[in-house]
Design an enzyme around this catalytic site. Structure first.
Site, PDB file in Angstrom:
ATOM      1  CB  CYS A 150     -18.935 -29.827-103.100  1.00 15.14           C
ATOM      2  SG  CYS A 150     -18.651 -31.104-104.337  1.00 15.14           S
TER       3      CYS A 150
HETATM    4  N1  LIG Z   1     -23.987 -33.780-105.280  1.00 13.79           N
HETATM    5  C1  LIG Z   1     -23.219 -32.795-104.841  1.00 13.79           C
HETATM    6  O1  LIG Z   1     -22.612 -32.907-103.759  1.00 13.79           O
HETATM    7  C2  LIG Z   1     -23.071 -31.520-105.635  1.00 13.79           C
HETATM    8  C3  LIG Z   1     -22.249 -30.513-105.100  1.00 13.79           C
HETATM    9  C4  LIG Z   1     -22.095 -29.305-105.801  1.00 13.79           C
HETATM   10  C5  LIG Z   1     -22.739 -29.154-107.015  1.00 13.79           C
HETATM   11  N2  LIG Z   1     -23.502 -30.154-107.521  1.00 13.79           N
HETATM   12  C6  LIG Z   1     -24.122 -29.938-108.824  1.00 13.79           C
HETATM   13  O2  LIG Z   1     -25.539 -29.912-108.686  1.00 13.79           O
HETATM   14  C7  LIG Z   1     -26.133 -30.461-109.870  1.00 13.79           C
HETATM   15  C8  LIG Z   1     -27.043 -31.610-109.453  1.00 13.79           C
HETATM   16  O3  LIG Z   1     -26.247 -32.589-108.808  1.00 13.79           O
HETATM   17  P1  LIG Z   1     -26.877 -33.867-108.102  1.00 13.79           P
HETATM   18  O4  LIG Z   1     -25.803 -34.465-107.314  1.00 13.79           O
HETATM   19  O5  LIG Z   1     -28.169 -33.507-107.456  1.00 13.79           O
HETATM   20  O6  LIG Z   1     -27.186 -34.788-109.386  1.00 13.79           O
HETATM   21  P2  LIG Z   1     -28.280 -35.951-109.527  1.00 13.79           P
HETATM   22  O7  LIG Z   1     -28.515 -36.559-108.189  1.00 13.79           O
HETATM   23  O8  LIG Z   1     -27.795 -36.800-110.626  1.00 13.79           O
HETATM   24  O9  LIG Z   1     -29.617 -35.193-109.969  1.00 13.79           O
HETATM   25  C9  LIG Z   1     -29.729 -34.496-111.196  1.00 13.79           C
HETATM   26  C10 LIG Z   1     -31.188 -34.148-111.459  1.00 13.79           C
HETATM   27  O10 LIG Z   1     -31.298 -33.399-112.684  1.00 13.79           O
HETATM   28  C11 LIG Z   1     -32.297 -34.012-113.533  1.00 13.79           C
HETATM   29  N3  LIG Z   1     -31.904 -33.831-114.945  1.00 13.79           N
HETATM   30  C12 LIG Z   1     -30.988 -34.547-115.650  1.00 13.79           C
HETATM   31  N4  LIG Z   1     -30.854 -34.064-116.900  1.00 13.79           N
HETATM   32  C13 LIG Z   1     -31.719 -33.021-117.001  1.00 13.79           C
HETATM   33  C14 LIG Z   1     -32.053 -32.127-118.044  1.00 13.79           C
HETATM   34  N5  LIG Z   1     -31.459 -32.182-119.237  1.00 13.79           N
HETATM   35  N6  LIG Z   1     -32.980 -31.168-117.803  1.00 13.79           N
HETATM   36  C15 LIG Z   1     -33.598 -31.085-116.598  1.00 13.79           C
HETATM   37  N7  LIG Z   1     -33.317 -31.918-115.563  1.00 13.79           N
HETATM   38  C16 LIG Z   1     -32.381 -32.870-115.759  1.00 13.79           C
HETATM   39  C17 LIG Z   1     -32.262 -35.465-113.126  1.00 13.79           C
HETATM   40  O11 LIG Z   1     -33.284 -36.273-113.589  1.00 13.79           O
HETATM   41  P3  LIG Z   1     -34.906 -36.083-113.629  1.00 13.79           P
HETATM   42  O12 LIG Z   1     -35.250 -34.815-114.334  1.00 13.79           O
HETATM   43  O13 LIG Z   1     -35.366 -37.283-114.357  1.00 13.79           O
HETATM   44  O14 LIG Z   1     -35.383 -36.063-112.194  1.00 13.79           O
HETATM   45  C18 LIG Z   1     -32.102 -35.357-111.610  1.00 13.79           C
HETATM   46  O15 LIG Z   1     -33.314 -35.112-110.939  1.00 13.79           O
HETATM   47  C19 LIG Z   1     -24.969 -30.933-110.776  1.00 13.79           C
HETATM   48  O16 LIG Z   1     -24.694 -29.958-111.736  1.00 13.79           O
HETATM   49  C20 LIG Z   1     -23.830 -31.076-109.801  1.00 13.79           C
HETATM   50  O17 LIG Z   1     -22.566 -30.918-110.401  1.00 13.79           O
HETATM   51  C21 LIG Z   1     -23.703 -31.332-106.846  1.00 13.79           C
END
Ligand SMILES: NC(=O)c1ccc[n+]([C@@H]2O[C@H](COP(=O)([O-])OP(=O)(O)OC[C@H]3O[C@@H](n4cnc5c(N)ncnc54)[C@H](OP(=O)(O)O)[C@@H]3O)[C@@H](O)[C@H]2O)c1
Length: 345
Positions: A150
């Site tokens: 982001c």
């Molecule tokens: N938040 C932002 O603004 C943003 C912006 C740009 C990029 N990102 C990227 O997008 C990705 C997700 O971010 P988020 O903010 O959505 O994080 P989040 O809210 O912590 O969600 C992560 C999800 O991945 C699942 N997960 C965790 N470990 C896993 C594994 N080993 N295998 C499969 N699933 C797994 C989690 O648990 P469960 O499987 O138990 O459901 C959860 O549903 C990250 O890489 C982050 O850096 C986020």
């Protein structure tokens, strides 16, 4: 219809992907995976999606995903995608990865900043960096898309036109950036707890934030020579939204009107970008819930070019950009499923 699986679906990026894909004319969500929420209805966890889906979260079983989907959107933490992506690619799926695992072209840089060895130089080479406004040429038909972070999305959109036009003196950019707390994901922590972030603002990870090498990689490509950044991120007390302001010394003096004109020409055909008139700076409220990026450019009295870009970190900063890239990969209208206006209040 193209069958889509969302991996890590109950996370913030995953549920934004769910929200956007449910309204898409050509993608159908066939699978939403979760370790912790397997067996639970999506609308039980997120009533805001009520009436739109009967999906139930299932465990992330790779064989099942390969049977059920043509494309997998990975909304998982970094390092998880290192394990999952190669197997899905081998099974013939297209992978759109929201994590950081395939963004950095140099595996040594990845290892230095993420403290883990990268497992596939070959996939790093094949991965296409998904920031269409800077380069969409390699996206059509791509098998592995690395969606930008982001902070890099907003910073690169703000700074790249000036570097591409060779206006910038030296090889350094100063970046001040502020993100809503959802940027840290769904799991609460001491540093993102409401009493810590409410009515407060604090720089964090100055000089050590992991988006630093990604911004440097993107700006170096734009400039045609190595560029370094002084990157100062902050969390601000709002749920979503991100503002990146870049400060660039100019080789030759120019007026704010000239700078605005240059940015407008650069982004003339971009459906999601607005460059404001000289003197007007953008607000995160303008882009809330949308895939848009709004940019304000000014040359201040000291001759420094100041460019500010606002995005919604969960849409143009993650899920919307992933869908925009997927649209291009599959030859669909680039804006399909993404023309949602921001609420005014
Ligand atoms: N938040 C932002 O603004 C943003 C912006 C740009 C990029 N990102 C990227 O997008 C990705 C997700 O971010 P988020 O903010 O959505 O994080 P989040 O809210 O912590 O969600 C992560 C999800 O991945 C699942 N997960 C965790 N470990 C896993 C594994 N080993 N295998 C499969 N699933 C797994 C989690 O648990 P469960 O499987 O138990 O459901 C959860 O549903 C990250 O890489 C982050 O850096 C986020």
């Amino acid at each position: 219809m193209t069958r889509a699986a969302i991996i890590g679906a109950p996370g913030y990026a995953g549920v934004e992907l769910t929200r956007l894909l449910l309204g898409h004319p050509s993608f159908e969500i066939t699978l939403a995976t979760s370790n912790a929420q397997a067996g639970r209805a999506v609308t039980d966890m997120y009533p805001s999606l009520g009436g739109l889906t009967s999906l139930v979260y299932t465990e992330p079983n790779l064989e099942h995903i390969a049977q059920m989907a043509d494309v997998a959107f990975l909304a998982v933490p970094h390092t998880a995608a290192l394990e999952i992506a190669p197997q899905l690619l081998l099974a013939g799926l297209t992978v759109i990865d929201a994590s950081a695992d395939y963004r950095l072209k140099d595996p040594e840089v990845y290892e230095r900043w993420y403290q883990v060895a990268h497992s596939s130089d070959e996939l790093l080479e094949r991965a296409v960096y998904g920031l269409p406004e800077l380069d969409r040429s390699t996206l059509p038909g791509a098998q592995l898309v690395a969606c930008p972070g982001c902070y890099p999305t907003a910073t690169l959109l703000a700074a790249a036109p000036a570097f591409e036009a060779e206006l910038v003196a030296g090889s350094r950019a100063f970046v001040d950036a502020k993100s809503g707390v959802s940027g840290a994901g769904k799991t609460p922590s001491a540093s993102t707890h409401y009493p810590t972030v409410n009515e407060a603002i604090q720089p964090y990870k100055v000089g050590t934030h992991r988006h630093t090498p990604e911004i440097e990689q993107g700006l170096s490509i734009a400039a045609g020579h190595p560029v370094s950044v002084v990157f100062v991120p902050h969390l601000v007390p709002m749920s979503r939204g991100l503002l990146a302001t870049v400060y660039l010394d100019l080789i030759e003096p120019m007026s704010s009107d000239e700078a605005v004109e240059l940015y407008r020409e650069r982004y003339a055909n971009e459906p999601f970008l607005t460059v404001h008139p000289a003197g007007r700076m953008p607000s995160t409220a303008e882009v809330r819930g949308t895939n848009r990026a709004h940019i304000g450019v000014t040359v201040d009295r000291t001759g420094v070019l100041v460019a500010a870009c606002v995005i919604d970190n969960l849409v143009k900063g993650t899920a919307g950009q992933a869908l925009q890239c997927a649209n291009i990969v599959y030859g669909y209208e680039e804006t399909a499923g993404l023309l949602i206006p921001a609420p005014v209040v």
